[in-house]
Motif scaffolding. Structure first.
Motif, PDB file in Angstrom:
ATOM      1  N   ALA A 139      38.516  57.465  69.162  1.00  0.00           N
ATOM      2  CA  ALA A 139      39.416  58.569  68.821  1.00  0.00           C
ATOM      3  C   ALA A 139      38.750  59.593  67.912  1.00  0.00           C
ATOM      4  CB  ALA A 139      40.679  58.020  68.164  1.00  0.00           C
ATOM      5  N   ASP A 140      37.780  59.164  67.117  1.00  0.00           N
ATOM      6  CA  ASP A 140      37.092  60.085  66.219  1.00  0.00           C
ATOM      7  C   ASP A 140      36.222  61.088  66.972  1.00  0.00           C
ATOM      8  OD1 ASP A 140      37.961  58.926  63.661  1.00  0.00           O
ATOM      9  OD2 ASP A 140      36.770  57.188  64.258  1.00  0.00           O
ATOM     10  N   LEU A 141      35.946  60.809  68.234  1.00  0.00           N
ATOM     11  CA  LEU A 141      35.130  61.696  69.056  1.00  0.00           C
ATOM     12  C   LEU A 141      35.945  62.801  69.712  1.00  0.00           C
ATOM     13  CD1 LEU A 141      33.030  58.924  70.804  1.00  0.00           C
ATOM     14  CD2 LEU A 141      32.209  60.447  69.001  1.00  0.00           C
ATOM     15  N   GLU A 142      37.273  62.759  69.569  1.00  0.00           N
ATOM     16  CA  GLU A 142      38.136  63.684  70.303  1.00  0.00           C
ATOM     17  C   GLU A 142      37.781  65.161  70.086  1.00  0.00           C
ATOM     18  OE1 GLU A 142      41.043  66.452  71.367  1.00  0.00           O
ATOM     19  OE2 GLU A 142      40.636  65.932  69.267  1.00  0.00           O
ATOM     20  N   PRO A 143      37.494  65.609  68.842  1.00  0.00           N
ATOM     21  CA  PRO A 143      37.141  67.018  68.684  1.00  0.00           C
ATOM     22  C   PRO A 143      35.879  67.412  69.440  1.00  0.00           C
ATOM     23  CG  PRO A 143      37.761  66.053  66.575  1.00  0.00           C
ATOM     24  CD  PRO A 143      37.632  64.909  67.546  1.00  0.00           C
ATOM     25  N   ILE A 144      34.947  66.465  69.599  1.00  0.00           N
ATOM     26  CA  ILE A 144      33.750  66.734  70.399  1.00  0.00           C
ATOM     27  C   ILE A 144      34.100  66.731  71.880  1.00  0.00           C
ATOM     28  CG2 ILE A 144      31.496  65.792  71.073  1.00  0.00           C
ATOM     29  CD1 ILE A 144      31.288  64.673  68.188  1.00  0.00           C
ATOM     30  N   LEU A 145      34.872  65.743  72.310  1.00  0.00           N
ATOM     31  CA  LEU A 145      35.193  65.601  73.723  1.00  0.00           C
ATOM     32  C   LEU A 145      36.123  66.693  74.230  1.00  0.00           C
ATOM     33  CD1 LEU A 145      35.620  61.725  73.940  1.00  0.00           C
ATOM     34  CD2 LEU A 145      33.658  63.110  74.608  1.00  0.00           C
ATOM     35  N   SER A 146      36.867  67.320  73.336  1.00  0.00           N
ATOM     36  CA  SER A 146      37.711  68.439  73.763  1.00  0.00           C
ATOM     37  C   SER A 146      36.861  69.650  74.130  1.00  0.00           C
ATOM     38  CB  SER A 146      38.693  68.823  72.649  1.00  0.00           C
ATOM     39  OG  SER A 146      38.033  69.548  71.620  1.00  0.00           O
ATOM     40  N   GLY A 147      35.699  69.763  73.482  1.00  0.00           N
ATOM     41  CA  GLY A 147      34.809  70.893  73.760  1.00  0.00           C
ATOM     42  C   GLY A 147      35.272  72.211  73.181  1.00  0.00           C
ATOM     43  N   ALA A 148      36.342  72.215  72.413  1.00  0.00           N
ATOM     44  CA  ALA A 148      36.922  73.469  71.936  1.00  0.00           C
ATOM     45  C   ALA A 148      35.953  74.269  71.067  1.00  0.00           C
ATOM     46  CB  ALA A 148      38.212  73.185  71.164  1.00  0.00           C
ATOM     47  N   ARG A 149      35.167  73.572  70.241  1.00  0.00           N
ATOM     48  CA  ARG A 149      34.220  74.261  69.361  1.00  0.00           C
ATOM     49  C   ARG A 149      32.802  74.271  69.940  1.00  0.00           C
ATOM     50  NH1 ARG A 149      37.361  71.109  65.710  1.00  0.00           N
ATOM     51  NH2 ARG A 149      38.631  72.387  64.310  1.00  0.00           N
ATOM     52  N   LEU A 150      32.665  73.811  71.168  1.00  0.00           N
ATOM     53  CA  LEU A 150      31.339  73.671  71.783  1.00  0.00           C
ATOM     54  C   LEU A 150      31.329  74.336  73.160  1.00  0.00           C
ATOM     55  CD1 LEU A 150      30.884  69.893  70.899  1.00  0.00           C
ATOM     56  CD2 LEU A 150      29.859  71.829  69.675  1.00  0.00           C
ATOM     57  N   PRO A 151      31.532  75.643  73.229  1.00  0.00           N
ATOM     58  CA  PRO A 151      31.688  76.312  74.525  1.00  0.00           C
ATOM     59  C   PRO A 151      30.450  76.306  75.410  1.00  0.00           C
ATOM     60  CG  PRO A 151      31.497  77.924  72.756  1.00  0.00           C
ATOM     61  CD  PRO A 151      31.656  76.576  72.098  1.00  0.00           C
ATOM     62  N   ARG A 152      29.269  76.100  74.825  1.00  0.00           N
ATOM     63  CA  ARG A 152      28.032  76.155  75.608  1.00  0.00           C
ATOM     64  C   ARG A 152      27.406  74.779  75.834  1.00  0.00           C
ATOM     65  NH1 ARG A 152      23.986  80.816  73.848  1.00  0.00           N
ATOM     66  NH2 ARG A 152      23.109  80.101  75.824  1.00  0.00           N
ATOM     67  N   LEU A 153      28.114  73.725  75.446  1.00  0.00           N
ATOM     68  CA  LEU A 153      27.543  72.387  75.566  1.00  0.00           C
ATOM     69  C   LEU A 153      27.314  72.016  77.030  1.00  0.00           C
ATOM     70  CD1 LEU A 153      26.760  70.059  73.603  1.00  0.00           C
ATOM     71  CD2 LEU A 153      28.916  68.970  74.265  1.00  0.00           C
ATOM     72  N   ARG A 154      26.084  71.578  77.322  1.00  0.00           N
ATOM     73  CA  ARG A 154      25.731  71.174  78.687  1.00  0.00           C
ATOM     74  C   ARG A 154      25.147  69.766  78.746  1.00  0.00           C
ATOM     75  NH1 ARG A 154      28.558  74.709  78.908  1.00  0.00           N
ATOM     76  NH2 ARG A 154      28.389  76.719  79.963  1.00  0.00           N
ATOM     77  N   HIS A 155      24.721  69.246  77.610  1.00  0.00           N
ATOM     78  CA  HIS A 155      24.086  67.916  77.555  1.00  0.00           C
ATOM     79  C   HIS A 155      24.739  67.148  76.416  1.00  0.00           C
ATOM     80  CE1 HIS A 155      20.138  65.402  77.677  1.00  0.00           C
ATOM     81  NE2 HIS A 155      21.018  64.776  76.923  1.00  0.00           N
ATOM     82  N   LEU A 156      25.442  66.074  76.758  1.00  0.00           N
ATOM     83  CA  LEU A 156      26.133  65.274  75.752  1.00  0.00           C
ATOM     84  C   LEU A 156      25.669  63.833  75.831  1.00  0.00           C
ATOM     85  CD1 LEU A 156      28.291  64.898  73.559  1.00  0.00           C
ATOM     86  CD2 LEU A 156      29.965  64.536  75.390  1.00  0.00           C
ATOM     87  N   ALA A 157      25.161  63.326  74.707  1.00  0.00           N
ATOM     88  CA  ALA A 157      24.749  61.926  74.608  1.00  0.00           C
ATOM     89  C   ALA A 157      25.545  61.268  73.486  1.00  0.00           C
ATOM     90  CB  ALA A 157      23.252  61.828  74.331  1.00  0.00           C
ATOM     91  N   LEU A 158      26.370  60.307  73.866  1.00  0.00           N
ATOM     92  CA  LEU A 158      27.112  59.483  72.907  1.00  0.00           C
ATOM     93  C   LEU A 158      26.713  58.053  73.224  1.00  0.00           C
ATOM     94  CD1 LEU A 158      30.586  61.222  73.304  1.00  0.00           C
ATOM     95  CD2 LEU A 158      28.970  61.536  71.413  1.00  0.00           C
ATOM     96  N   HIS A 159      25.672  57.577  72.577  1.00  0.00           N
ATOM     97  CA  HIS A 159      25.059  56.339  73.056  1.00  0.00           C
ATOM     98  C   HIS A 159      24.596  55.446  71.915  1.00  0.00           C
ATOM     99  CE1 HIS A 159      20.961  58.690  73.560  1.00  0.00           C
ATOM    100  NE2 HIS A 159      21.585  59.000  72.460  1.00  0.00           N
ATOM    101  N   ASN A 160      23.891  54.363  72.310  1.00  0.00           N
ATOM    102  CA  ASN A 160      23.443  53.342  71.361  1.00  0.00           C
ATOM    103  C   ASN A 160      24.635  52.773  70.595  1.00  0.00           C
ATOM    104  OD1 ASN A 160      21.096  51.946  70.251  1.00  0.00           O
ATOM    105  ND2 ASN A 160      21.570  52.979  68.328  1.00  0.00           N
ATOM    106  N   SER A 161      25.746  52.551  71.287  1.00  0.00           N
ATOM    107  CA  SER A 161      26.997  52.196  70.626  1.00  0.00           C
ATOM    108  C   SER A 161      27.478  50.802  71.008  1.00  0.00           C
ATOM    109  CB  SER A 161      28.081  53.205  70.984  1.00  0.00           C
ATOM    110  OG  SER A 161      29.320  52.832  70.417  1.00  0.00           O
ATOM    111  N   GLU A 162      28.013  50.088  70.005  1.00  0.00           N
ATOM    112  CA  GLU A 162      28.621  48.797  70.274  1.00  0.00           C
ATOM    113  C   GLU A 162      30.037  48.948  70.839  1.00  0.00           C
ATOM    114  OE1 GLU A 162      28.817  46.560  66.665  1.00  0.00           O
ATOM    115  OE2 GLU A 162      30.371  47.831  65.772  1.00  0.00           O
ATOM    116  N   ILE A 163      30.580  50.167  70.809  1.00  0.00           N
ATOM    117  CA  ILE A 163      31.889  50.426  71.427  1.00  0.00           C
ATOM    118  C   ILE A 163      31.693  51.329  72.652  1.00  0.00           C
ATOM    119  CG2 ILE A 163      33.210  50.071  69.315  1.00  0.00           C
ATOM    120  CD1 ILE A 163      33.440  53.200  69.150  1.00  0.00           C
ATOM    121  N   GLN A 164      30.622  51.089  73.389  1.00  0.00           N
ATOM    122  CA  GLN A 164      30.290  51.956  74.518  1.00  0.00           C
ATOM    123  C   GLN A 164      31.377  51.958  75.593  1.00  0.00           C
ATOM    124  OE1 GLN A 164      26.821  53.450  74.111  1.00  0.00           O
ATOM    125  NE2 GLN A 164      28.201  54.946  75.018  1.00  0.00           N
ATOM    126  N   ASP A 165      32.064  50.841  75.790  1.00  0.00           N
ATOM    127  CA  ASP A 165      33.158  50.814  76.768  1.00  0.00           C
ATOM    128  C   ASP A 165      34.280  51.759  76.357  1.00  0.00           C
ATOM    129  OD1 ASP A 165      31.913  49.027  78.445  1.00  0.00           O
ATOM    130  OD2 ASP A 165      33.029  47.272  77.742  1.00  0.00           O
TER     131      ASP A 165
END
Length: 318
Positions: free
Chosen positions: A196-222
């Motif tokens: 849930a803490d990733l929601e502002p990133i996943l909404s993309g609202a403040r990241l209009p030009r984002l083309r490459h997203l890596a959210l990795h190396n995570s124990e909560i990857q599922d």
């Protein structure tokens, strides 16, 4: 996975380590390389700030485009506060600086989760022309909400990323950002964020030009994969990277059950815990559409207790 090699390239420039005081090495042109300024994490003969002072005296810093901060003394015990202050004090001498990496250390110098960091917000606000910024190490790392109109690539490498940093990045105004790479890590080394803490990133609202997203190396990857499945930002991505973590069939099935991913150029899932049938389903869904899929298992391994409890590991923890 331990980090065994220093950066070989940064900001599309070959990395070059500024030599010691006794060296007779011919120096490259100031704008031809990414300069690595490094001292030593153990019993350094010269403080990082002293090496940087020699660098500033020997090189036309007005032409320097990229800097890599390597080891500083006692990096396993204290952050690079003095190095940050030295960089900020020299900012008028670095008008061409466009890329900065803080903490390029291999495991023999300091394991990633032993690296003590600091508040990096001042570096970004102090260098408003930066286009690329990277930092390694999550202990004491701070990243407050900020506005930066020039930054195009942000890379945060940790074995455990504090939730305050995730929220700080999510609350930042980064209108030029094209690539965001977060190593979320494991709770063993300080990771305490939830999907849930990733929601502002996943909404993309403040990241209009984002083309490459890596959210990795995570124990909560599922959980991350399930959140990504319906994330508005995905529709504009070219590369989605959920690699290096504990991704299992549950996360992959949730991802495939969400919005179409056939517009991607690449889906990176390497270092995973997927069954062969689910891997095949991913290939059959995406590869005919021209999506490059990385399903290399690498060294992903799991342990099992006598009672059947399964332990899965991220690629880079300690």
């Amino acid at each position: 996975m331990a980090i065994g090699d220093h950066l070989q390239e940064f900001y599309r420039l070959p990395a070059f380590t500024f030599p010691g005081p006794e060296a007779t090495t011919k120096l490259p042109e100031p704008d031809a390389v990414a300069w690595r300024i490094t001292s030593g994490a153990y019993d350094a003969d010269e403080a990082w700030e002293a090496v940087f002072a020699r660098f500033c005296a020997a090189v036309d810093t007005t032409r320097v485009r990229a800097l890599i901060v390597g080891a500083w003394e006692d990096a396993y015990d204290s952050g690079p506060t003095d190095a940050v202050e030295a960089l900020l004090a020299a900012r008028d001498r670095l008008p061409a600086l466009r890329a900065l990496f803080l903490g390029d250390m291999i495991f023999e110098e300091c394991e990633i989760s032993w690296i003590h960091q600091t508040d990096v917000t001042g570096l970004l606000t102090g260098f408003p022309e930066l286009e690329e910024f990277g930092v390694r190490g999550g202990t004491n790392l701070r990243f407050g909400p900020l506005s930066h109109t020039g930054l195009r690539r942000l890379n945060v490498e940790t074995g455990g990323l504090p939730v305050a940093v995730v929220r700080g990045i999510g609350a930042s105004e980064l209108p030029a950002l094209e690539q965001l790479d977060l190593w979320l890590g494991t709770s063993w080394y300080g990771a305490d964020s939830e999907a849930a803490d990733l929601e502002p990133i996943l909404s993309g609202a403040r990241l209009p030009r984002l083309r490459h997203l890596a959210l990795h190396n995570s124990e909560i990857q599922d959980e991350v994969a399930a959140a990504v499945a319906s994330a508005p930002v995905v529709a504009r991505l070219e590369v989605l990277d959920l690699s290096m973590g504990t991704l299992s069939d549950d996360g992959a099935v949730a991802l495939l059950g969400g919005q179409p991913l056939t517009h991607l150029k690449k889906l990176d899932l390497h270092h995973h815990y997927l069954s062969e049938p689910v891997q095949q389903r991913i290939r059959e869904t995406l590869e005919p559409a021209g999506v490059e899929v990385d399903l290399d298992r690498d060294d992903a391994d799991e342990d099992r207790d006598d009672d059947g409890t399964v332990y899965r590991y991220v690629a880079c923890g300690e």
